[in-house]
Design an enzyme around this catalytic site. Structure first.
Site, PDB file in Angstrom:
ATOM      1  N   ASP A   1       0.856  -1.181   0.000  1.00  0.00           N
ATOM      2  CA  ASP A   1       0.000   0.000   0.000  1.00  0.00           C
ATOM      3  C   ASP A   1       0.896   1.236   0.000  1.00  0.00           C
ATOM      4  OD1 ASP A   1       1.092   0.251   2.504  1.00  0.00           O
ATOM      5  OD2 ASP A   1      -0.796   0.321   3.590  1.00  0.00           O
TER       6      ASP A   1
ATOM      7  N   ASP B   1       1.477   4.776   2.241  1.00  0.00           N
ATOM      8  CA  ASP B   1       1.087   5.407   3.506  1.00  0.00           C
ATOM      9  C   ASP B   1       1.519   6.872   3.526  1.00  0.00           C
ATOM     10  OD1 ASP B   1       0.459   2.754   4.944  1.00  0.00           O
ATOM     11  OD2 ASP B   1       2.527   2.460   4.296  1.00  0.00           O
TER      12      ASP B   1
ATOM     13  N   ASP C   1      -3.263   4.656   2.558  1.00  0.00           N
ATOM     14  CA  ASP C   1      -3.605   5.040   3.932  1.00  0.00           C
ATOM     15  C   ASP C   1      -3.227   6.491   4.160  1.00  0.00           C
ATOM     16  OD1 ASP C   1      -4.549   2.613   4.705  1.00  0.00           O
ATOM     17  OD2 ASP C   1      -3.017   2.243   6.231  1.00  0.00           O
TER      18      ASP C   1
END
Ligand code: UTP
Ligand code: MN
Length: 513
Positions: free
Chosen positions: A323, A325, A437
């Site tokens: 992902d 962040d 995120d």
């Protein structure tokens, strides 16, 4: 008949063989290696008859380890191969000449240099390593010389985590982390002597890999139905070990079975299933950079002066991740309030979000304070999202192209094919889904948030363990509290936090534990 008193003493000094033990403080062990089984049996019996305690099995209580035609290193290697032995014996390592001389003398002769197994002159060749025990005391770059070993241990860690055996998982992670920071390839068990965090189980896995090229336990785990199924199911965004295990016990092992099962999925899980293939494909640094530009643009548009920082694995220099962040803040305390919802609205309007869920900041120093157990859950305002990233090649033009592209085909339009199963589409779609995120931190907590969100997970865990155990402090992504002085230690930079903790500063690229 022997009087009772005398008989008692005799018994306690009498071995299994019935021979009287004359030298109870000595426990002898003869190494079969190179001596051979029959000579060993002969010598053992001889020793026992002469009143020596000669053990059949090696244990910690052995005081004299006797071998024939073995070098010191060979004996130490053998010791290392003994599960639980770990080569940490205090026993004298002696040549058989000491034994035969003692037999002749009828008592243990003085140990002379000639009896001692030679410290091999090439000791330096089998290099051993010195490693501090907490991962936060070490510098772990991405250059891992022992991936075969660390992959094996990481798989067992993952399997333990999937089975919610946290303790075992951490033990394997710590063992893997020690190997990750070694400067060279491990060739031999003897090189591991004295290293921290290598428990019996991890050592036996390492031994298996070194000797046989693979660990039977790792192979069996990898091929087990349960591991395979849990891996597939937890690959769905929003599905944790608990849910996956429940589904597995309900007979669900594949995405097909899950879709057919009629299980109710929450919104996150549904999105996770819809974008399964994309989300399980790693994100590249180039993609992360494009997303950085987009997020930056959003943040600056809604609050000029606000700052974004790429955290997580990419800040540690990783080239791929699961992902992306980001940490967002504003240099004036309080200005960050309400920022997240504006950023999310902006991104949504521009068609960048396939899914998002925002949780509000629930951290209140006065309430949460240091009494809270050290936990890796923090209370920042946080947005878990799935981005829609246009698959364009030219980096410079990316943002505008993505914008126009997204506005042409907003995310909702793509949901028809999605329902039929995954991201596959004839000819391939012009975008991919990426997990992103976003975290918003007030500037007063920024140093802690940055440290906490840079990872690695094990590095963070070790920092908190170090703080608690070695410094009586509680570290979180919000604050550092001195338990004995009952006060918060304020810091604005990561360097200050390391310094409070009495640790040398470790830069992000060296936190890849
Ligand atoms: P990630 O899970 O994204 O790990 O968490 P990563 O190191 O970036 O790995 P990849 O490359 O994505 O696979 C990043 C950091 O954020 C912290 C974790 O401890 C980790 O250090 N984190 C994550 C939290 O503090 N709280 C959370 O709820 C999640
Ligand atoms: Mn990450």
């Amino acid at each position: 008949m022997v009087p009772l008193k005398r008989r008692k003493v005799l018994c306690s000094h009498t071995g299994k063989t019935g021979n009287v033990c004359k030298f109870p403080e000595l426990v002898l062990f003869l190494l079969e290696r190179k001596m051979g089984a029959s000579r060993r049996a002969f010598l053992s019996e001889l020793g026992q008859k002469k009143g020596f305690k000669v053990e059949d099995k090696f244990s910690e209580s052995v005081t004299h380890l006797i071998s024939e035609n073995n070098s010191g290193d060979e004996v130490r290697a053998w010791l290392d191969s003994q599960v639980g032995g770990r080569g940490r014996t205090l026993a004298h390592l002696l040549d058989v000449s000491w034994y035969t001389e003692s037999m002749r003398a009828g008592l243990p002769v003085d140990i002379q240099d000639k009896h001692k197994l030679q410290e091999q002159t090439d000791e330096a060749e089998t290099e051993t390593f010195s490693v501090p025990s907490y991962a936060c005391q070490r510098r772990t770059t991405l250059e891992n010389h022992n991936t075969v070993l660390t992959d094996a241990l990481s798989l067992l860690a993952e399997n333990a985590e999937l089975s919610e055996e946290e303790g075992r998982g951490v033990a394997f992670r710590r063992a893997a982390a020690v190997l990750k920071c070694l400067p060279k390839v491990v060739m031999d068990m003897t090189q591991l002597r004295g290293l921290p965090c290598l428990g019996e189980h991890s050592l036996s896995v390492i031994k298996d890999v070194l000797e046989n090229g693979a660990s039977s336990e790792v192979e069996a785990t990898k091929n087990s139905e349960r591991y395979k199924a849990l891996k597939i199911l937890t690959g769905i965004f929003g599905v944790g070990a608990k849910t996956a295990d429940r589904w597995f016990r309900d007979g669900i092992q594949t995405l097909h079975q899950l879709r057919d099962s009629g299980q109710t999925l929450n919104r996150a899980q549904q999105a996770g299933l819809d974008h399964y293939d994309d989300i399980n494909q790693s994100v590249t640094k180039a993609e992360a950079d494009i997303i950085s530009e987009i997020v930056e643009k959003a943040v600056v548009a809604v609050l000029p002066g606000a700052q974004i920082t790429l955290t997580g694995g990419f800040r540690r220099g990783k080239l791929t991740g699961h992902d992306v962040d980001f940490l967002i803040t504003h240099p004036e305390e309080g200005r960050e309030e309400g920022l997240m919802s504006k950023v999310v609205s902006w991104l949504e309007t521009q068609g960048f979000l396939l899914y998002q869920k925002t949780t509000r900041n629930s951290y209140l120093e006065a309430k949460d304070g240091p009494a809270r157990p050290a936990s890796n859950m923090d209370r920042f305002e946080r947005c878990l999202s799935i981005f829609r990233l246009s698959k364009e090649k030219k980096r410079g033009a990316e943002l505008t192209e993505t914008l126009t592209e997204n506005l042409k085909t907003p995310p909702s339009c793509s949901s028809s094919h999605v329902q039929q199963g995954g991201d596959r589409e004839e000819g391939g779609k012009p975008w991919r889904a990426v997990r992103v995120d976003l975290v918003v931190s007030p500037i007063s907590q920024f140093g802690f948030a940055l440290l906490g969100w840079t990872g690695s997970k094990l590095f963070e865990r070790e920092l908190r363990r170090w703080a608690g155990r070695e410094k009586s402090m509680s570290l979180s992504s919000h604050a550092l509290f001195h338990n004995k002085q009952s006060r918060y230690l304020r810091a604005t930079t990561e360097e200050e936090i390391f310094s409070y903790l009495g640790l040398e500063y470790v830069k992000p690229s060296e936190r890849n534990a």
